[in-house]
Design an enzyme around this catalytic site. Sequence first.
Site, PDB file in Angstrom:
ATOM      1  N   GLN A  31      -9.541  -4.524   8.154  1.00 52.24           N
ATOM      2  CA  GLN A  31      -8.534  -4.065   9.255  1.00 52.24           C
ATOM      3  C   GLN A  31      -9.143  -2.882   9.977  1.00 52.24           C
ATOM      4  O   GLN A  31      -8.476  -2.217  10.633  1.00 52.24           O
ATOM      5  CB  GLN A  31      -7.164  -3.593   8.584  1.00 52.24           C
ATOM      6  CG  GLN A  31      -6.648  -4.922   8.058  1.00 52.24           C
ATOM      7  CD  GLN A  31      -5.133  -4.619   7.690  1.00 52.24           C
ATOM      8  OE1 GLN A  31      -4.319  -4.531   8.751  1.00 52.24           O
ATOM      9  NE2 GLN A  31      -4.804  -4.351   6.635  1.00 52.24           N
TER      10      GLN A  31
ATOM     11  N   LYS B   2       0.681  -1.311   0.167  1.00 49.53           N
ATOM     12  CA  LYS B   2       0.045  -0.076   0.057  1.00 49.53           C
ATOM     13  C   LYS B   2       0.903   1.301  -0.139  1.00 49.53           C
ATOM     14  O   LYS B   2       0.556   2.252  -0.848  1.00 49.53           O
ATOM     15  CB  LYS B   2      -0.823   0.096   1.144  1.00 49.53           C
ATOM     16  CG  LYS B   2      -1.966   1.290   1.425  1.00 49.53           C
ATOM     17  CD  LYS B   2      -2.190   1.415   2.620  1.00 49.53           C
ATOM     18  CE  LYS B   2      -1.366   1.892   3.818  1.00 49.53           C
ATOM     19  NZ  LYS B   2      -1.676   2.057   5.005  1.00 49.53           N
ATOM     20  N   THR B   3       1.856   1.274   0.879  1.00 50.77           N
ATOM     21  CA  THR B   3       2.711   2.594   0.956  1.00 50.77           C
ATOM     22  C   THR B   3       3.426   2.954  -0.112  1.00 50.77           C
ATOM     23  O   THR B   3       3.275   3.980  -0.836  1.00 50.77           O
ATOM     24  CB  THR B   3       3.770   2.382   2.322  1.00 50.77           C
ATOM     25  OG1 THR B   3       2.937   2.012   3.185  1.00 50.77           O
ATOM     26  CG2 THR B   3       4.591   3.712   2.296  1.00 50.77           C
TER      27      THR B   3
ATOM     28  N   ASP C  88      -5.172   8.130   3.317  1.00 48.38           N
ATOM     29  CA  ASP C  88      -4.802   6.950   3.815  1.00 48.38           C
ATOM     30  C   ASP C  88      -5.653   6.254   5.018  1.00 48.38           C
ATOM     31  O   ASP C  88      -6.261   7.087   5.803  1.00 48.38           O
ATOM     32  CB  ASP C  88      -3.255   7.217   4.167  1.00 48.38           C
ATOM     33  CG  ASP C  88      -2.822   5.638   4.545  1.00 48.38           C
ATOM     34  OD1 ASP C  88      -3.166   4.630   4.054  1.00 48.38           O
ATOM     35  OD2 ASP C  88      -1.635   5.421   5.105  1.00 48.38           O
ATOM     36  N   GLU C  89      -5.763   4.835   5.082  1.00 48.19           N
ATOM     37  CA  GLU C  89      -6.378   4.176   6.333  1.00 48.19           C
ATOM     38  C   GLU C  89      -7.830   4.934   6.299  1.00 48.19           C
ATOM     39  O   GLU C  89      -8.300   5.141   7.370  1.00 48.19           O
ATOM     40  CB  GLU C  89      -5.595   4.372   7.778  1.00 48.19           C
ATOM     41  CG  GLU C  89      -4.184   4.042   7.616  1.00 48.19           C
ATOM     42  CD  GLU C  89      -3.968   2.779   7.638  1.00 48.19           C
ATOM     43  OE1 GLU C  89      -4.938   1.841   7.615  1.00 48.19           O
ATOM     44  OE2 GLU C  89      -2.857   2.126   7.856  1.00 48.19           O
TER      45      GLU C  89
ATOM     46  N   ARG D 254       0.183 -10.371  10.703  1.00 50.19           N
ATOM     47  CA  ARG D 254       1.179  -9.964  11.257  1.00 50.19           C
ATOM     48  C   ARG D 254       2.169 -10.801  11.017  1.00 50.19           C
ATOM     49  O   ARG D 254       3.521 -10.130  10.926  1.00 50.19           O
ATOM     50  CB  ARG D 254       1.139  -9.461  12.857  1.00 50.19           C
ATOM     51  CG  ARG D 254       0.016  -8.370  13.075  1.00 50.19           C
ATOM     52  CD  ARG D 254       0.128  -7.017  12.461  1.00 50.19           C
ATOM     53  NE  ARG D 254      -0.892  -7.415  11.290  1.00 50.19           N
ATOM     54  CZ  ARG D 254      -0.911  -6.503  10.263  1.00 50.19           C
ATOM     55  NH1 ARG D 254      -0.066  -5.422   9.996  1.00 50.19           N
ATOM     56  NH2 ARG D 254      -1.812  -6.797   9.346  1.00 50.19           N
TER      57      ARG D 254
END
Length: 751
Positions: A267, A47-48, A236-237, A615
Site C-alpha cells: 500500500q 492493524k489499529t 505507523d504506516e 477498499r
Amino acid sequence: MTSAAPTLNVSDHPIPPYLQGLNPAQLEAASTLDGALLILAGAGTGKTRVLTTRLAHLIHTGRAYPSQILAVTFTNKAALEMRERVAHLLGSPVEGWWLGTFHALAARMLRRHAELVGLTSSFTILDPDDCLRLIKQLLEARNIDTKKCPPKLALAMIERWKDRALTPPDISPKDAGEVANGQMAALYAEYQARLKTLNVCDFGDLLLHMIVILRDPKNAALLADYTRRFKYILVDEYQDTNVAQYLWLRLLAQGNGNICCVGDDDQSIYGWRGAEVGNILRFEQDFPSAKIVRLEQNYRSTGHILAAASGVISHNQGRLGKTLWSAGEDGEKVITHGLWDGEAEARFIGEEIETLQNKQWKLRQIAILVRAGFQMREFEERLIQLGVPYRVFGGPRFYERQEIRDALAYLRVVVQPSDDLAFERIINLPKRGIGDATIATLYDGARAQNIPLTLSTERLCQTTALRPKVKETLQALTQDFTRWRSLLSSMEHPQLAAQILEESGYITMWKADKSPEAQGRIENLNELVSSIAEFESLPAFLEHVSLVMETQNAAGLSDDYVSLMTLHGAKGLEFDCVFLPGWEEGLFPSQKSMDESGLKGLEEERRLAYVGITRARKRAVITYAGSRRMYGNWVSAIPSRFVDELPEAHIEPREMETPYKQTGRSAHWDSSGFGGRASSGFSSGPLPQALAHPTVSATKKSASGFVVGDLVTHTGFGDGRVIHVAGNKLDIRFGDGAIRRLIESFVQKID
C-alpha cells in the site's frame, strides 16, 4: 540491541482482557515487545487494534511509562484515535505521551533546541501558501523569470531536497540542474537564510533541523539523552516514510533497538510526495535480528475481492510478500465491464448505483474511486441528472479557505511580530490604500536593517519616507497589533481573536460584501473563533493549525450520499461497494508515472490498484472505456494491464452490448472478447510488461505471428522493435526511445 522477548506464553500466564480475541498473528505482534519488529499489516487485518493493544501491553506490563514511548503516526486523526483506544483498553486516561505525527513530534523537539540551528523557541511554522510567496519574492529579487521557473516548481524542488534530508551545502550541480538559470542551490541557501531571519520554519525544516542537530558530534550528549529516554519506538504506516523521516527514526532508535514498524509494502502509494517503499523493504537489513510478523487474515472483504487484489499485486517484484485471506464467504466475483466511452461508463455506474439504492443499499456505503481528478466531471453530471446525492472529497479544506488564511495571518502577526509573510498578506486587507510601492519601501527598510517588516513599518512611520495618509493608516495598524499583543496574557484567547477580527475591519468587510459566498465566509470565521477555545493558548492553536493537513471530517453530515474521490484519497477507507472506473492503459497505470519512474512507477500504480480493490467489503466493479475525452481531446484506449492480471476464477467479465465502430477518433472496437480479457483499440502505455516480468519467453507469438525482436512501423511513431508480446498487444520501443503498448493491427511488420 536487547534480545527479542518470546511471544506471550498463554499456558503460563492468563491473557489480559485487552489481548483476548486476537488471532494468533495479532497476538504475536502485540506481545513481542523487545527488539526490532516489523508488522506487515495487510488491508483490513486489524492493524489499529494491534497497535493500540501493543501500546497498552507495554504500559500494563510496566515495560515503559508513556513518556518513554515514542509513537509516530501520519495523521492527527490516527494519533487521537490511538490515544483514546489505549485509554479505553487500560480503563483510564494516559498522560505524558510522545504520541503524534512526524511533524508534531519534531516541532516539539525543535522548540527545545531551536537555538542550535539559529532560531528561537517561539518560531512560527509557515503554511505552503506563505512559503510560495517567499520563494516568489526571492526569484523576483534575482530577476529570474517566474514564467520559465514557476515558484511552485522551485518550492517543490526544495521540498524534495528536505524530504531527502539535504541541506544547501549538500546540493550538487546535478541535483540543482538548470532550473532557475542554474541558481537553485543558491536560491535554496537564500530561502533557508530568510526563514531564519524571520524566525520561521516550513514543514520540511521541522525534521531537517532535528536531523542536523542530532547528527552534529557536538550534540552527542543530546542524542544520547533521547535514545535513553525512548525505550520503545512505534511507527505507523512505515511504508509511507521518506528519507528524512527514516533518518530521524534511525537516529533515535540506535539506543536499545526496540523499534516496531507497522506498514504494508503493498500500500505504498505516495512516491510522488517523497515516500520511499525501500524503507520498509530493507527493514531486515537495517535491523539484522529483526522479527517479521505478517497479518494476513482480512476482516473487511469477501474472498473473491481479496483473491482478485492478491492476483494483481503478485505481479510486483518489489514486495516482501503476503496473501490476504478471509474466514468469511467468497461473495460476489469482481465485475469487469468495458464501455464505449466515458459518458457510457458514467451512465452505467449511475444505473448500477440506482439499482443498489432500490435494493436498500445505503449511499454512504458506495464510493467511486478515480485515478485522476478530471474523471470526476462526468460522474458528477450523471449523479446530478439522476438526483443521486454525492459528495466530492479532496476539495479545499477548512484551513485552506481564503477567509480562514486571512484571519490566521492576523493572529500570527499578533503572536509572532517577525512573521513578515503574514503581515504582508493582511497589510491591505481590508483595503487601506496601501499599494505595492509602499510595501516595497517597507521591505527595503527591513532588508537594509535586517529587521522584521512590522518593526520596519513602525520605524518608517517616525520618518517622512511615507505619504502622510499612508503613514497615519500604518501607524494605526501597528498600534492595534501592539495593543492586541499586550492582551495575549490577560484576555481569553477566543475573545481576543474575535476582537482582532472585528477591530481590524475584516468581519465588517465580509458583512458589507453582497456576494453569495459572503455569509458562508462569515460563518466559517465564527467557527474558527469557536474552535480556538479548545486550546490552551493562541500560539498552541496556531501550531495545531500548521500541523493539521487532513481532509475535513464528514462525520457531521447526516445526509446519505455517494462518495467520489481519488484512489489516493481513499486509502484507509472502506465501503460496501466500490466502483473503479478508468482502468485503461495510459490512464491507469498512469503514463506520466511510468514515463517518469519506469518500473518503479508501474509498481506503485499497481499498488494503487490493490488499494482500490481492497477498499471494497462486498462488491467491486472495475470499468474501462474504449475512448475518453482527456484535456479536450478524444483518446482511444485498451484495457489496463491490471485488468489482464485479475485472476479469471475471481472475476465476472461482462460483454460489450453491441459491436461499434467510431470514425474520427482513431478507434476501432469489436465486441468479440472485450468482456474482460482482450480488445481492439489503441493506447500508449509506455512501460513494457517484459520489464515487470523478465522471465517471459522471447519466442512468444501474437495472434498474427509477431514475436519479440520483430521490426515494425507505425504511421505516427515511425519504426520500432517489439520487446514484449501480450496476446494481441505489443510493447514496442520506437526510435525516439519511447516504449508504447499498441494493438498489433495498428503496426506493420518490416521484412
